[in-house]
Every structure is written in structure tokens, then in C-alpha cells.
Design a protein around this motif. Sequence first.
Motif, PDB file in Angstrom:
ATOM      1  N   GLY A   1     -38.789  21.130   7.586  1.00  0.00           N
ATOM      2  CA  GLY A   1     -37.721  20.266   7.377  1.00  0.00           C
ATOM      3  C   GLY A   1     -36.790  20.354   6.159  1.00  0.00           C
ATOM      4  O   GLY A   1     -35.983  19.685   5.690  1.00  0.00           O
TER       5      GLY A   1
ATOM      6  N   LYS B   1     -34.878  25.529   5.313  1.00  0.00           N
ATOM      7  CA  LYS B   1     -35.039  26.897   5.339  1.00  0.00           C
ATOM      8  C   LYS B   1     -34.068  27.432   6.475  1.00  0.00           C
ATOM      9  O   LYS B   1     -33.574  28.460   6.132  1.00  0.00           O
ATOM     10  CB  LYS B   1     -36.539  27.130   5.425  1.00  0.00           C
ATOM     11  N   SER B   2     -34.485  27.096   7.719  1.00  0.00           N
ATOM     12  CA  SER B   2     -33.523  27.695   8.741  1.00  0.00           C
ATOM     13  C   SER B   2     -31.998  27.568   8.323  1.00  0.00           C
ATOM     14  O   SER B   2     -31.157  28.064   8.593  1.00  0.00           O
ATOM     15  CB  SER B   2     -34.029  26.929  10.078  1.00  0.00           C
TER      16      SER B   2
HETATM   17  N1  LIG Z   1     -27.124  21.157  13.446  1.00  0.00           N
HETATM   18  C1  LIG Z   1     -27.793  20.390  12.699  1.00  0.00           C
HETATM   19  N2  LIG Z   1     -27.378  19.278  12.762  1.00  0.00           N
HETATM   20  C2  LIG Z   1     -28.010  17.843  11.938  1.00  0.00           C
HETATM   21  N3  LIG Z   1     -28.997  18.053  11.267  1.00  0.00           N
HETATM   22  C3  LIG Z   1     -29.792  19.165  11.312  1.00  0.00           C
HETATM   23  C4  LIG Z   1     -29.131  20.508  11.969  1.00  0.00           C
HETATM   24  N4  LIG Z   1     -29.866  21.632  11.809  1.00  0.00           N
HETATM   25  C5  LIG Z   1     -30.933  21.220  10.983  1.00  0.00           C
HETATM   26  N5  LIG Z   1     -30.760  19.816  10.668  1.00  0.00           N
HETATM   27  C6  LIG Z   1     -31.725  18.858   9.940  1.00  0.00           C
HETATM   28  O1  LIG Z   1     -31.827  19.714   8.718  1.00  0.00           O
HETATM   29  C7  LIG Z   1     -33.247  19.526   8.177  1.00  0.00           C
HETATM   30  C8  LIG Z   1     -33.777  20.877   7.755  1.00  0.00           C
HETATM   31  O2  LIG Z   1     -33.868  21.557   9.049  1.00  0.00           O
HETATM   32  P1  LIG Z   1     -34.591  23.206   9.013  1.00  0.00           P
HETATM   33  O3  LIG Z   1     -33.641  24.034   8.091  1.00  0.00           O
HETATM   34  O4  LIG Z   1     -34.603  23.557  10.375  1.00  0.00           O
HETATM   35  O5  LIG Z   1     -36.022  22.803   8.422  1.00  0.00           O
HETATM   36  P2  LIG Z   1     -36.896  24.111   8.074  1.00  0.00           P
HETATM   37  O6  LIG Z   1     -36.932  24.027   6.699  1.00  0.00           O
HETATM   38  O7  LIG Z   1     -38.141  23.575   8.662  1.00  0.00           O
HETATM   39  O8  LIG Z   1     -36.728  25.286   8.809  1.00  0.00           O
HETATM   40  C9  LIG Z   1     -34.171  18.877   9.301  1.00  0.00           C
HETATM   41  O9  LIG Z   1     -34.027  17.427   8.927  1.00  0.00           O
HETATM   42  C10 LIG Z   1     -32.987  19.142  10.596  1.00  0.00           C
HETATM   43  O10 LIG Z   1     -33.162  17.807  11.419  1.00  0.00           O
END
Ligand SMILES: Nc1ncnc2c1ncn2[C@@H]1O[C@H](COP(=O)(O)OP(=O)(O)O)[C@@H](O)[C@H]1O
Lengths: 266, 247
Positions: free
Chosen positions: B37, B40-41
Motif C-alpha cells: 500500500g 509501489k504499483s
Molecule cells: N486507481 C486508484 N484509485 C484510487 N486509489 C488507488 C488507485 N490505485 C491505487 N490506489 C491506492 O493507492 C495506494 C497504493 O497502492 P499500490 O501502489 O497498489 O500499493 P503497493 O505498494 O502495495 O503496490 C493504496 O492505498 C491503493 O488503495
Amino acid sequence: MIGRLFTGTGGFLIDMAERAGFTILLLARSTRWFGNALGRPREIASLGYTYGVRSLPVVIVVAAFTGMIVSLQTGLALAQYGQQEIMGSIVAIAMCREMGPFITGLILTATAGSSIAAEIGTMNVSEEIDALEVMSIPPEKFLVAPRIFTLTLLCPTLTLLTMLLGICGAAVVAHAQLGVAYSIFFDNAIDALRTIDWYFGFPKDLYTGLFKSVVFGISIATVACANGLTARGGALGVGQAARNAVIVSFLLVLIFGYILTWILYR
Amino acid sequence: MIRLEGISTALGGRDILRGLDLTIRRNETYVLLGPSGAGKSVLLKHIVGLIRPDEGRITIDDEDITHRRGAELGSVRRSIGYVFQSGALINWLTVAENIALPMREHTDQSDDAIETKVQKLLDLVHLSKDGEKFPDEISGGMKKRVGIARALALDPPIVLFDEPTAGLDPIRARAIARVVGNMRESLEVTSLIVTHNLGIAFEIADRIGFLENGRITEEGTPEEVSASKNPFVVEFLADRAAGKRTE
Ligand SMILES: Nc1ncnc2c1ncn2[C@@H]1O[C@H](COP(=O)(O)OP(=O)(O)O)[C@@H](O)[C@H]1O
Ligand SMILES: [Mg+2]
């Protein structure tokens, strides 16, 4: 309190306008890929088979029963005046102008529309749409255009079937319940269609019914794709996308059906 | 070279990235670590223009892509392979067709040439015999490997991996790490890898960065990072010191 009601309504309207805008833009952006879809007949056939076969049993049952019900209702009313012989004309016109495309539109909405929205919605929440974008493969080309194209062909095809089955179902009821001979029924049916304009050897009522069904096919597919592509938030979002697609398509089938009747018959 | 400067992005009303700076050098293998969260993605998606920042600048090989949309991103996207967290395969296409998809869409190679290339990629990810299967018929780890093969189909100079080993057993995780490691040795690629697998991270990284509170708070070679006094990093790496941390 009242203020909140207003902001709530405002938000809802803005949301609706946004969705409508997205859907119309999607259709516009997809049209340039229709030629591409045309060049992939195997994919279109496979999609048509998937959505068509899924809808076929429902179409058959609903078409036959609708014809039977219309037949029984009008037949009983006409029988009071000893006019049951003209049942064929009433049923034929009703099935071709309105009931055929209308019923088929509703069934395709429930079967193909909901499954397209769910399918694309699932792809969306599992990053498959993102993957297509990253590979520079526009979803309009890869997913939307083939589906619009498929339903544009499938909807009139099934509508034709609905018209036929409906009229046949009506003929059976007319014969069994009200003693109208098949020959009289079908003579009347053909006569009724014949009295309106003819184009290329077929009656206008058939064309208008099929034209409506083409419009329905395009709108069902576009709405379903648009809802799938905007699905958010896992399985819940996918369910919601499917439900939205069905509701909006239902409404559009009704609204376009009315508008087209008005334009074509005024 | 990938350069992110002062990237701030809010999603769903929350600040995910807050003034993040990150530079990844040509032909470098950069591993990004950080809690779930952390964003990173989201960071990876900025690099391919799936998410646009509210503030900041993104350049790839000195091309500014910050404000590009849709087709304008085409050339940049074609130079990047993206391995999605879930594999993101098209489920009505076979494994081989999935891998062939980018080639069919973007090149004029003959069917034979594509087939040969697909087989090579299948061999690379140890799926030589699974080309005819559909995504539903293979395991999660296999899907990820197919995702890797697809990402490499156009020989992109940049590859982004989003948790390529998450949810895999140690043996499958090692198999994927080997694929990534081999790539690093044999090909000229710049790769950015998000992972929770510290063993693999320290094995293949040229540099490691930590994403915390929307920024890169620590960065360096594996040795430098190991010696860090940053309490967050120390805690994050504690399990590795204990010798175990897979997934
Ligand atoms: N398209 C989106 N709209 C709203 N919130 C998002 C979206 N994509 C990711 N988030 C939020 O951004 C945060 C980081 O997500 P992510 O990058 O997937 O984490 P991680 O580091 O586990 O990969 C999370 O709280 C997620 O809910
Ligand atoms: Mg992630």
C-alpha cells in the motif's frame, strides 16, 4: 438537509452526464476500428456464437409465448365481434414493428449486455485493460469494436427469429383456441404487412423492425463495454457494472424504440 | 534512463506519492522495496502513463512523457515491458497467443518468425510445453511467467516487474528470479523490480530503494542499504538478518 438533497441530486446528474459522455465518446472512438473488426471474421463469429447461443433458448421461449399471449388477448377481444379472422394481421404487425425488436433487445440486454459488462469489468479490475494499454493495443480496437459489430449483426438476426416464432406461436393459439385456420391466419398476416410500403420485395414493417434492432444492438454493446471499462474495485465493482449496463440498456431500448417508431411512422 | 522528479499524486482523495524523486540508470537493475500500500504499483504505472502525476515530471531517455495521453505514449510504451502483479493475461487467448499478441499487433513478422520467437520466450520462462494451454488452466506462478514472456516479446530496453515472485513457493520464486537474473546478464535491459522477496532483491539488485510515505527514503547498493541506520530500513531488513523471508 435540503441542501444535501440538492448536492446529492447534482452529483448524481453530473455522474450521469459523465457516463453518457463517456459512452458516446467510446462509440465514436470505436467506429474507426469497425473495418479492423470486419477483417477478423473468425473472432466475430466466435463472439456471435458465444452471445447468440447463450440467448437462443430464452429468445425461443419468450418469442413463442409473446406471440401466443398477444394472439390470445387480441383473439378473445376480436371473437366478441366475430372478427377473429383478422388476428393474423394484428399479430404480424405487432411482432414486426414493435414486439420483435423490443423483446430481442431486452433479452440481449440481459444476456449479452450483462455478460459483456461483467467480462470487460473483470478484465479491468484484474489489470488486463491496463495491460492492453501498456502494449499500445487500444481496448476500443481489441474489445469494443468487435463486440459492437457482433451485436449489430446478432440483434437483427435474433429479431428475425423472434418475429417468425412469435407469429408461428400466435398462429398455433389462433388455431387451437379460436379455431382460425392456418391458411387464413397467414394470408391475413402477409396481407397486413403488404398493405404498407414495400422495399426490395419485403414489407416496410420488417425493415423498420430490423433497423430498430440494429440500433438496439449498437446501444446494448456500447453501454455494456462502457460500464465494463469504468468498473472499479474488485468483484463488487464488476457486479455493479453489469447491473448498470442492464438498467441503462433497458431504458435505451425503450427510449430508442419510441423515438424510432415516432420518426418512422409519423 | 528513467527519471521521476518531484512526483506528487493523490488517488481517491489520499496522497500516495509526495514529491518523489527517482532516477534509474541505463542497464541498471533497480529493486524497489516498501510496505504494502506504499504506492509501489502506482509508481510503476506512472512510468507507462497509466497514472498521471498531479505534480512533477517524468522523463524516459530524455523524452518528457508527463502529459502524454493515449496514442502519444505509443513509442515510449513499446520500449517498455510491464509485468503485472497478476499476470493480466487475456483469458480467451492461449499462453502462446498471449505472448504473440504484442508482436502480432506491432510488427509485420511472419507467423513462422513469431512462432519461433514465442517458443524461445516459453523456453526462457520454463514453460516450453504449455503454449497451447489457456490462462484458466495454469497456476498463478505460471501466469506470472507468461506475463514475463509477453513483456519481453518486443525485446524492450526497459522492463518493469510488479511483484514477480509474490504468492509463489520458494522454488517457483527462485525460478523467476533466475529468469530476471539471466536477463540482467545476457541482455541490455534497464529493469525496475518491485518485490517483497529480500533474498532475491539483494541477489539481483544493482541498487535498492525504499518507498516510504510517498518518497524514496533510502537508496543505494545492497551493501550500502544493509549498513543503513534508517530505523525503517533496519526494521524492514530485520527478517532478512534472521535469514528467512520469502514472499
Ligand atoms: N486507481 C486508484 N484509485 C484510487 N486509489 C488507488 C488507485 N490505485 C491505487 N490506489 C491506492 O493507492 C495506494 C497504493 O497502492 P499500490 O501502489 O497498489 O500499493 P503497493 O505498494 O502495495 O503496490 C493504496 O492505498 C491503493 O488503495
Ligand atoms: Mg502493488
